[in-house]
Design an enzyme around this catalytic site. Structure first.
Site, short mmCIF file in Angstrom:
data_model
loop_
_atom_site.label_atom_id
_atom_site.label_comp_id
_atom_site.label_asym_id
_atom_site.label_seq_id
_atom_site.Cartn_x
_atom_site.Cartn_y
_atom_site.Cartn_z
N LYS A 1 0.58 -1.25 0.10
CA LYS A 1 -0.09 0.05 0.04
C LYS A 1 0.71 1.14 0.00
O LYS A 1 0.58 2.27 -0.71
CB LYS A 1 -0.98 0.06 1.38
CG LYS A 1 -1.86 -0.96 1.38
CD LYS A 1 -2.71 -1.00 2.65
CE LYS A 1 -3.61 -2.21 2.64
NZ LYS A 1 -4.30 -2.28 4.09
N GLY A 2 2.19 1.15 0.61
CA GLY A 2 2.90 2.35 0.78
C GLY A 2 3.36 2.98 -0.39
O GLY A 2 3.38 4.41 -0.26
N GLU B 1 8.31 1.84 -5.47
CA GLU B 1 8.30 1.41 -4.07
C GLU B 1 8.38 2.54 -2.98
O GLU B 1 9.24 3.37 -3.47
CB GLU B 1 9.58 0.31 -4.00
CG GLU B 1 9.56 -0.38 -2.46
CD GLU B 1 8.27 -1.00 -2.07
OE1 GLU B 1 7.15 -0.45 -1.76
OE2 GLU B 1 8.42 -2.42 -2.00
N ASP B 2 7.88 2.63 -1.88
CA ASP B 2 7.98 3.64 -0.94
C ASP B 2 9.28 3.48 -0.38
O ASP B 2 10.08 4.72 -0.08
CB ASP B 2 7.11 3.63 0.14
CG ASP B 2 6.74 2.16 0.85
OD1 ASP B 2 7.56 1.16 0.35
OD2 ASP B 2 5.76 2.12 1.74
N ASP C 1 14.54 -1.75 2.00
CA ASP C 1 15.35 -1.83 3.09
C ASP C 1 16.17 -3.16 2.85
O ASP C 1 17.25 -3.33 2.20
CB ASP C 1 14.93 -1.88 4.38
CG ASP C 1 13.49 -2.67 4.47
OD1 ASP C 1 13.30 -3.53 3.98
OD2 ASP C 1 12.61 -2.13 5.27
N LYS D 1 17.29 2.50 2.71
CA LYS D 1 18.09 2.22 3.72
C LYS D 1 19.18 1.18 3.30
O LYS D 1 18.93 0.13 3.73
CB LYS D 1 17.11 1.64 4.91
CG LYS D 1 16.37 2.41 5.36
CD LYS D 1 15.55 1.87 6.59
CE LYS D 1 14.32 2.67 7.29
NZ LYS D 1 13.83 1.83 8.32
N PHE E 1 12.98 4.03 12.03
CA PHE E 1 11.62 3.57 11.53
C PHE E 1 10.75 4.90 11.15
O PHE E 1 10.68 5.92 12.09
CB PHE E 1 10.82 2.77 12.98
CG PHE E 1 9.64 2.21 12.52
CD1 PHE E 1 9.56 0.91 11.86
CD2 PHE E 1 8.48 3.01 12.59
CE1 PHE E 1 8.21 0.19 11.39
CE2 PHE E 1 7.24 2.42 11.74
CZ PHE E 1 7.11 1.16 11.49
N ASP F 1 3.76 3.35 7.24
CA ASP F 1 2.58 3.42 8.22
C ASP F 1 3.40 2.80 9.51
O ASP F 1 4.28 2.04 9.65
CB ASP F 1 1.21 2.94 8.05
CG ASP F 1 1.46 1.44 7.96
OD1 ASP F 1 0.99 0.61 8.61
OD2 ASP F 1 2.12 0.73 7.09
#
Length: 178
Positions: free
Chosen positions: A41-42, A97-98, A101, A129, A150, A157
């Site tokens: 969703k991000g 993509e948001d 990592d 990241k 974070f 979210d």
């Protein structure tokens, strides 16, 4: 435990960076159409803003994936929750993509998408990241490299909250007594 959000990247910084990414993609795909695949969703907030800034023809599709493992760590087992609506064979595809990592899920996803025969396949992320990387993933378009904290906002979210923040913030946990 309560949490508060400290601004890491302002709305203006994010907006300016998305414009730069849109300009670069428009230049790289001049004379062609680009097919954006959002990882839900991000990635939805980022993809919508990015698409508005790309000047070549754009088509859109969406995927949802889940990673399963024990606890809060991904075990690298990826399940496609929502697959693409349309084939990508012969298309110039950019996965949007948001955040990148560990790279586990994206590595699997990119390999799966390559098998579907796109003309080209690139990856664009708002946040990266690199210190969290477990699997090498080539990111073609990166908004910001960020520290291993974070983060929320702009689609990211914490427990389904804070996605709608117009900036990127760091979640700071506070005990209730403070």
């Amino acid at each position: 435990m309560a949490e508060r959000i400290k601004v890491l990247l302002t709305e203006e910084e994010v907006d300016a960076k998305i414009q730069i990414l849109g300009d670069q993609i428009s230049k790289d795909y001049e004379g062609r159409q680009v097919h954006l695949i959002c990882v839900l969703k991000g990635g939805s907030f980022f993809m919508c803003e990015l698409a508005k800034r790309i000047t070549v023809p754009v088509s859109l599709d969406f995927m949802a994936v889940s990673s399963y493992g024990s606890g809060t760590k991904s075990g690298g087992v990826v399940k496609i929750v929502k697959d693409l609506d349309d084939p990508i064979r012969g298309k110039d595809v950019i996965v949007v993509e948001d955040i990148v990592d560990s790279g586990r899920t994206l590595s699997y996803l990119l390999e799966m998408l390559w098998a579907r025969g796109p003309r080209s396949l690139r990856l664009c992320t708002l946040l990266d990241k690199p210190e969290r990387r477990v699997v090498d993933v080539d990111v073609d378009y990166t908004g910001f490299q960020i520290p291993d904290e974070f983060v929320v906002g702009y689609g990211l979210d914490y427990d389904q909250r804070y996605r709608n923040l117009p900036y990127i913030g760091v979640v700071q946990f506070e005990s209730d007594g403070e």
